[in-house]
Design a protein around this motif. Structure first.
Motif, short mmCIF file in Angstrom:
data_model
loop_
_atom_site.label_atom_id
_atom_site.label_comp_id
_atom_site.label_asym_id
_atom_site.label_seq_id
_atom_site.Cartn_x
_atom_site.Cartn_y
_atom_site.Cartn_z
N GLY A 74 0.88 -1.22 0.08
CA GLY A 74 -0.03 -0.02 0.05
C GLY A 74 0.76 0.96 0.12
N ARG B 68 -13.18 1.74 4.04
CA ARG B 68 -13.25 0.50 3.43
C ARG B 68 -13.54 1.50 1.97
NH1 ARG B 68 -16.96 -2.36 5.14
NH2 ARG B 68 -15.62 -3.49 6.35
N LEU C 70 -10.47 3.49 0.88
CA LEU C 70 -9.11 2.51 0.15
C LEU C 70 -9.68 2.06 -1.02
CD1 LEU C 70 -8.45 0.83 3.64
CD2 LEU C 70 -6.96 2.32 2.37
N ALA C 71 -10.80 1.57 -1.23
CA ALA C 71 -11.31 1.08 -2.59
C ALA C 71 -11.20 1.96 -3.53
CB ALA C 71 -12.66 0.53 -2.48
N TYR D 95 -8.46 -0.32 -5.03
CA TYR D 95 -9.48 -1.53 -5.44
C TYR D 95 -10.32 -1.16 -6.60
CZ TYR D 95 -11.52 -6.28 -4.88
OH TYR D 95 -11.91 -7.52 -4.90
N ILE E 254 -7.47 -4.97 1.62
CA ILE E 254 -8.15 -3.60 1.77
C ILE E 254 -8.70 -4.03 3.28
CG2 ILE E 254 -10.48 -2.57 1.52
CD1 ILE E 254 -8.32 -1.85 -0.68
#
Length: 158
Positions: A59, A96, A99-100, A115, A145
């Motif tokens: 990451g 979530r 991050l995605a 993602y 994730i």
């Protein structure tokens, strides 16, 4: 015989986790970019989340974000907000989603979508016509994730 049964059960559980993984194109974002459901149906691993967060080969979140709880990780960035209190300020659903694909929450951000696999603008298309394929693998897996979300939720001022 008992060992075979345990092994078979472990394979079934692992297979179920993979089968339940939400594909990048199927992620459902809420009105503010949050993602309500786990991408894997499996709890995140805090320790692996820390590794993914701080590793340059994964990451590399520390390239842009500082975290006081990671004093052993050098060269923490200042491009993005400090994340020292993220576990107090954000929910798992918000994290979530960010991050995605952070652009679902912050349209002007420079944070990459970790993602996402399609819909990118590639300079090669405009200049040489030799840009990367239309679909790329996501930067992080669905479980990574979830692991980073679990780690970020531990970041509190206490």
């Amino acid at each position: 015989m008992r060992l075979k049964a345990i092994t078979a059960a472990a394979i079934l559980v692992a297979g179920a986790a993979v089968a339940d993984t939400v594909a990048p194109g199927d992620v459902q974002y809420g009105e503010y970019g949050e993602v309500a459901a786990s991408l894997t149906g499996v709890d995140g691993d805090v320790d692996n989340g820390r590794v993914v967060f701080s590793s340059k080969s994964k990451g590399n979140c520390v390239a842009c974000h500082a975290v006081a709880q990671l004093p052993d990780v050098p060269f923490q960035g200042e491009v993005g907000p400090e994340l020292t209190w993220t576990g107090e300020a954000r929910s798992a659903e918000e994290l979530r989603g960010i991050l995605a694909n952070a652009k679902m929450t912050f349209p002007e951000t420079v944070m990459p979508a970790f993602y996402k696999t399609s819909g990118f603008t590639r300079p090669g298309d405009g200049y040489t016509g030799k840009a990367a394929p239309a679909d790329l693998a996501p930067i992080l897996s669905a479980q990574e994730i979830e692991d980073v979300v679990a780690f970020l939720l531990t970041l509190k001022d206490s």
